[in-house]
Design a protein around this motif. Structure first.
Motif, PDB file in Angstrom:
ATOM      1  N   TRP A  54       0.869  -1.169   0.000  1.00 22.22           N
ATOM      2  CA  TRP A  54       0.000   0.000   0.000  1.00 22.22           C
ATOM      3  C   TRP A  54       0.911   1.224   0.000  1.00 22.22           C
ATOM      4  O   TRP A  54       1.389   1.662   1.036  1.00 22.22           O
ATOM      5  N   GLY A  55       1.160   1.784  -1.156  1.00 21.58           N
ATOM      6  CA  GLY A  55       2.069   2.906  -1.266  1.00 21.58           C
ATOM      7  C   GLY A  55       1.307   4.203  -1.425  1.00 21.58           C
ATOM      8  O   GLY A  55       1.012   4.609  -2.550  1.00 21.58           O
ATOM      9  N   ASP A  56       1.014   4.866  -0.310  1.00 22.67           N
ATOM     10  CA  ASP A  56       0.200   6.082  -0.356  1.00 22.67           C
ATOM     11  C   ASP A  56       1.018   7.272   0.154  1.00 22.67           C
ATOM     12  O   ASP A  56       1.112   7.494   1.374  1.00 22.67           O
ATOM     13  N   PRO A  57       1.611   8.063  -0.740  1.00 19.70           N
ATOM     14  CA  PRO A  57       2.402   9.208  -0.305  1.00 19.70           C
ATOM     15  C   PRO A  57       1.564  10.360   0.247  1.00 19.70           C
ATOM     16  O   PRO A  57       2.134  11.350   0.721  1.00 19.70           O
ATOM     17  N   ARG A  58       0.230  10.219   0.198  1.00 18.90           N
ATOM     18  CA  ARG A  58      -0.634  11.274   0.740  1.00 18.90           C
ATOM     19  C   ARG A  58      -0.740  11.212   2.254  1.00 18.90           C
ATOM     20  O   ARG A  58      -1.285  12.141   2.878  1.00 18.90           O
ATOM     21  N   ILE A  59      -0.241  10.153   2.884  1.00 16.75           N
ATOM     22  CA  ILE A  59      -0.264  10.071   4.347  1.00 16.75           C
ATOM     23  C   ILE A  59       0.484  11.282   4.904  1.00 16.75           C
ATOM     24  O   ILE A  59       1.613  11.561   4.503  1.00 16.75           O
TER      25      ILE A  59
END
Length: 247
Positions: A54-59
């Motif tokens: 789960w690669g979510d750079p918006r965290i």
């Protein structure tokens, strides 16, 4: 931080599916996947660990949340964990050191074991007796301020210290340089920092920000480097060697 470490064993259903919460930052997540592949004694595709990344750079930025009044990343991390579990993950790992400070709340009530980068790194450091006079903790301001690594090292009886004030800002600059893709600038900053840390007694460097291994490698400026991502990858591979997926 309460330990949720599972060094260990896939859940009884035995699919061995690992959920990786990443994107913090993207390069660190890619490096972690490479570490897992490199640690795997595989001779064909099917021998590798099954993963959901789960690669979510918006965290939201973890260090900003801890030191600058930034947005709290807890709910975003929790959403990622719930999505991975719903997709079948039987074990979780978070590919970000600073994010571990938020995991007690983010993973509350989620009954899936977590492999903690912090706990695995400190365990290996104690087992190997690394560090000489002390392990220098290279990390974000948020990780340093939280004391998560200092407390874990102290509990394990491993000497460790944080960089003094003149050095820590340069480490933060190096971390930002890696995030911006400027590895040359990061290398120059870290070479100067490492020289000063050696003078203050460092016997090893801890890459306690997942951006740093891209520059530091296994050894840097003549000092051994502890890389939590690599150590966690090796632990994951070891723990799944006996699972049905590898039988």
């Amino acid at each position: 931080m309460t330990s949720r470490t599972s060094p260990g064993t896939p859940t009884p259903s035995g699919t061995g599916l690992v959920g990786v919460i990443g994107g913090m930052g993207p390069l660190a997540t890619a490096d972690f996947y490479r570490d897992i592949i490199a640690a795997s004694p595989a001779s064909r595709d099917q021998d590798h660990l099954p993963l959901i990344i789960w690669g979510d750079p918006r965290i939201p930025d973890r260090s900003d949340a801890l030191t600058a009044g930034g947005a709290d990343p807890t709910e975003a991390i929790r959403s990622a964990a719930l999505a991975l579990v719903a997709a079948g993950a039987e074990q979780l790992v978070v590919a970000c050191n600073t994010a571990h400070i938020f995991l007690d709340r983010a993973l509350a009530g989620i009954d899936v074991p977590l492999l903690s980068l912090v706990d695995e790194t400190v365990r290996v450091a104690a087992e190997r007796g690394v560090g000489g006079e002390g392990v220098a903790i290279l990390a974000t301001d948020g990780t340093i301020a939280s004391g998560v690594y200092q407390e874990a090292f102290a509990a394990a009886g491993v000497p460790a210290f944080v960089p003094p004030e003149p050095v820590q800002p340069r480490i933060m600059q190096a971390i930002r340089a890696v995030k911006a893709g400027d590895l040359d600038a990061a290398t120059a900053l870290l070479l100067g920092a490492a020289a000063e840390l050696r003078e203050t007694g460092a016997g090893a460097l801890l890459a306690a920000c997942t951006e740093l291994p891209s520059v530091l490698g296994a050894e840097f400026a003549g000092l051994p480097v502890l890389d939590p991502l690599t150590l966690a990858a090796e632990a994951l591979v070891r723990s799944h060697q006996g699972s049905p997926i590898h039988a």
